[in-house]
Write an enzyme that holds these catalytic residues in place. Sequence first.
Site, short mmCIF file in Angstrom:
data_model
loop_
_atom_site.label_atom_id
_atom_site.label_comp_id
_atom_site.label_asym_id
_atom_site.label_seq_id
_atom_site.Cartn_x
_atom_site.Cartn_y
_atom_site.Cartn_z
N LYS A 12 0.86 -1.19 0.00
CA LYS A 12 0.00 0.00 0.00
C LYS A 12 0.90 1.24 0.00
O LYS A 12 1.61 1.51 0.98
CB LYS A 12 -0.92 0.01 1.21
CG LYS A 12 -1.97 1.11 1.12
CD LYS A 12 -2.91 1.09 2.32
CE LYS A 12 -4.08 2.04 2.10
NZ LYS A 12 -3.65 3.41 1.76
N ASP B 292 1.83 5.13 0.16
CA ASP B 292 1.32 6.25 0.95
C ASP B 292 1.34 7.51 0.10
O ASP B 292 2.32 8.26 0.07
CB ASP B 292 2.20 6.43 2.20
CG ASP B 292 1.58 7.37 3.21
OD1 ASP B 292 0.42 7.79 2.98
OD2 ASP B 292 2.23 7.68 4.22
N GLU C 56 3.09 1.83 4.77
CA GLU C 56 1.74 2.06 5.29
C GLU C 56 0.96 0.76 5.47
O GLU C 56 0.04 0.69 6.28
CB GLU C 56 0.98 3.01 4.36
CG GLU C 56 -0.33 3.48 4.96
CD GLU C 56 -1.13 4.36 4.01
OE1 GLU C 56 -2.21 4.82 4.41
OE2 GLU C 56 -0.68 4.57 2.87
#
Length: 281
Positions: A20, A22, A156
């Site tokens: 993921k 950021d 993240e």
Amino acid sequence: MEPKLVAKPPEGEHWMHEIKLDGYRAQIVINSPDDIRVFTKSGADWTSKFTGLVEAAREIDVKNAIFEGEAVVTNEAGLPDFDALQKAVHSDPYAMILGAFDIMHLDGHDLRDIGCKARRELLFGIIKPNSRIQFSEAIPGDPKAIFYLADQAGLEGMVSKRADSPYRSGPTSNWLKTKSWTVDEFELLGVKREAGKAAFAYLAEPGTGQYRGSAFITLGRDMKERLWKRVQEHAGPPPEAMKKRPATQWVGPGVKLRVKHLRGDHSHIRHASLLGFSDEE
């Protein structure tokens, strides 16, 4: 598609897992080489803020396409730096890199009913090497191990997607996100309470008084009452830079709290919530 937040990543062969990133979700629309637009998740046209991505998209050998990804700015370690991204949006339209992860339209064909894995294979096929637009690779292996490594690296978190899922805008459980969290100590600056709204606390870096953001107060009734008692006992004037904040009870130094927030090197904490007092761990 908006992934559902979960506590741990899903397991099974029908799931794909990505880091993921950021940054800012961005959708690139190529109508022609001379007509390329970039939109945010909310639908805002940020074409002028992402000039570098527009030029990179112009090099993709397609007649037309719509694809999306996460726009990031990286730090010296090569990790996404959200604070640097926020600054670059207003000052450097060439600073961003796009981690492209899905494609919905290509050369007049609607791809949304095709499975996610097949769509990503089509996307991979059009991405140019050494470009500001890069393909967000799926990471093979055990999902728990992938999340552990992402967490240890200070990222993240991760996003998991069903390989056969069609593309459907809006919230979905076919995409899941698992976020990395951390707990830190902050000093309370004040509490804002308005009727009918969630209360939240303004927080500062301990010892410096530097504002670091706010956190929702989701404590139980007993803890809320004890927090409000401390606020009243330590009542003080507002910080000079934060005077214009209505419905806020300000406090002087001395009230320290444990706060859970999204991991990352941010000047302001994000998605934060209070856990309790630091002297009651």
